[in-house]
Motif scaffolding. Structure first.
Motif, PDB file in Angstrom:
ATOM      1  N   THR A   7       0.822  -1.223   0.000  1.00 22.52           N
ATOM      2  CA  THR A   7       0.000   0.000   0.000  1.00 22.52           C
ATOM      3  C   THR A   7       0.851   1.266   0.000  1.00 22.52           C
ATOM      4  O   THR A   7       0.351   2.346  -0.324  1.00 22.52           O
ATOM      5  N   THR A  15      -6.193   7.144  -2.503  1.00 20.53           N
ATOM      6  CA  THR A  15      -7.124   7.087  -1.364  1.00 20.53           C
ATOM      7  C   THR A  15      -8.364   7.934  -1.633  1.00 20.53           C
ATOM      8  O   THR A  15      -9.497   7.505  -1.381  1.00 20.53           O
ATOM      9  N   GLU A  16      -8.167   9.140  -2.163  1.00 11.81           N
ATOM     10  CA  GLU A  16      -9.292  10.018  -2.467  1.00 11.81           C
ATOM     11  C   GLU A  16     -10.167   9.416  -3.576  1.00 11.81           C
ATOM     12  O   GLU A  16     -11.400   9.481  -3.519  1.00 11.81           O
ATOM     13  N   ARG A  18     -10.449   6.177  -4.316  1.00 11.08           N
ATOM     14  CA  ARG A  18     -11.162   5.034  -3.755  1.00 11.08           C
ATOM     15  C   ARG A  18     -12.367   5.487  -2.939  1.00 11.08           C
ATOM     16  O   ARG A  18     -13.445   4.903  -3.020  1.00 11.08           O
ATOM     17  N   SER A  19     -12.197   6.562  -2.158  1.00 13.01           N
ATOM     18  CA  SER A  19     -13.308   7.088  -1.360  1.00 13.01           C
ATOM     19  C   SER A  19     -14.458   7.540  -2.254  1.00 13.01           C
ATOM     20  O   SER A  19     -15.631   7.341  -1.928  1.00 13.01           O
TER      21      SER A  19
END
Length: 378
Positions: A7, A15-16, A18-19
């Motif tokens: 990761t 991350t953004e 995926r959110s």
């Protein structure tokens, strides 16, 4: 065997992204659930309307409903919604909501209900009536509400409140039984003098009187700390009773003023009002001196806790009992926004539970109401 993903080597912004995908999935799931509920209500309303029409045109009665239940259950054995009682619910549903999927209520009928003027204007959107969507509640919400409330404006109020607050069927019935509608917006406040018009209206309806803290039982009430500890232990129920928009910040919240420590009983933040709410608990009857202490705490939070983006802090004083006249007099001349209400703790869970109808009781009441409306037995 799949290799583990490092990761730490994922690209910047993953991350953004995926959110964002997760939110899309959650929204799709929610929309699918709403769509299923809408389809079910629409189907049940259509069946109920047909039953009403056949009764009106051909005089068909309860015996036909019983046979229809047998035939539909045989045809669709995997479905559980075609019992005689549920078919009668469908008829009652269609009778009470002829304009499905909305409940249309004249604006004038809301004048005595605890709905803020801001919210009412938004709902009406320039019309002289309000269209309340029925599909925001489940079938079991509706069949539980119908025998409890006969007035369409009151039904509209509870439909809106249930949808806005995300109440379960049991919570909704509990609110109805406890007189929630008569408590909303009833706290003694000075908001009309201390807050801008657009905010004072919303703030007034964010507070109630009385609050029902029956979920903490009938423990000894001589000390505020006992009540405070119990509320902290039952924070979910406490927040539910406070109402939609309240967020817990802390209890015995420490503020230092000129080198001395002061401890606020409970500090909240209201997400819709965009302000801190200082909650002070008193295990005794209201006395005017309590206002001075609350006024001090509001000033301290405004000075040392709130940010420039936050609206002025509001105070809520909760007492074991109060005189409305004394509370009104005590707030005269106070420039900080605050409200005064009382709370109740005597009712035990069993008392509240005994007031809740069982599914069987609801079914019996609806069945009796339907069977006594002039059906023929053919």
């Amino acid at each position: 065997m799949k290799a583990e993903i490092d990761t730490n080597n994922l690209p910047l912004g993953y991350t953004e992204w995926r959110s964002k995908i997760e939110k899309l999935i959650e929204t799709a799931k929610l929309n699918a659930a709403i769509h299923v509920n809408t389809d079910m209500l629409s189907l049940y309303w259509s069946i109920g309307s047909d039953i009403i029409q056949k009764k009106k045109e051909l005089g068909w009665g309860s015996q036909v409903i019983e046979q229809l239940s047998v035939d539909l259950t045989r045809k669709f054995p995997e479905d559980k919604g075609y019992s005689v009682r549920n078919l009668r619910y469908m008829r009652r549903f269609a009778e009470n909501y002829p304009n499905f999927p909305i409940l249309q209520v004249p604006l004038a009928e809301f004048k005595d209900l605890p709905i803020s003027q801001v919210a009412l204007e938004k709902l009406a959107a320039g019309k002289n009536y309000v269209d309340v969507p029925l599909t925001t509640l489940s079938w079991y919400h509706h069949i539980s509400m119908l025998p409890k409330i006969k007035n369409n404006a009151e039904r509209a109020f509870y439909i809106l409140e249930t949808a806005n607050n995300g109440w379960s069927r049991d919570v909704m019935i509990s609110k109805i039984n406890s007189g929630y509608m008569k408590a909303v917006g009833r706290a003694i406040t000075n908001f009309s003098r201390t807050l801008p018009n657009y905010q004072s209206d919303l703030a007034q309806y964010a507070f109630k009187d009385p609050y029902n803290f029956s979920f903490i039982g009938t423990m000894a009430l001589q000390h505020e700390r006992d009540i405070e500890n119990s509320l902290a232990e039952r924070m979910t129920e406490f927040l539910l009773e406070l109402g939609h928009g309240f967020a817990y910040v802390g209890r015995q919240y420490n503020v230092v003023v000129d080198g001395d420590n002061y401890y606020i009983d409970i500090l909240m933040y209201h997400l819709k009002l965009h302000c801190y709410v200082v909650v002070e608990l008193k295990a005794v009857e209201f006395i005017p001196e309590f206002v001075s202490k609350l006024n001090f705490y509001i000033s301290a939070v405004d000075e040392y806790v709130k940010s420039p983006e936050d609206k002025p802090t509001i105070g809520l004083l909760l007492c074991r009992s109060k005189s409305n006249k004394k509370a009104e007099f005590a707030l005269r001349g106070i420039t900080q926004p605050m409200g005064i209400a009382q709370y109740e703790t005597e009712k035990l869970f069993n008392d509240v539970a005994s007031a809740l109808p069982t599914i069987e009781e609801i079914e019996d009441e609806l069945t009796n109401g339907c069977d006594n409306d002039g059906d023929n037995d053919t």
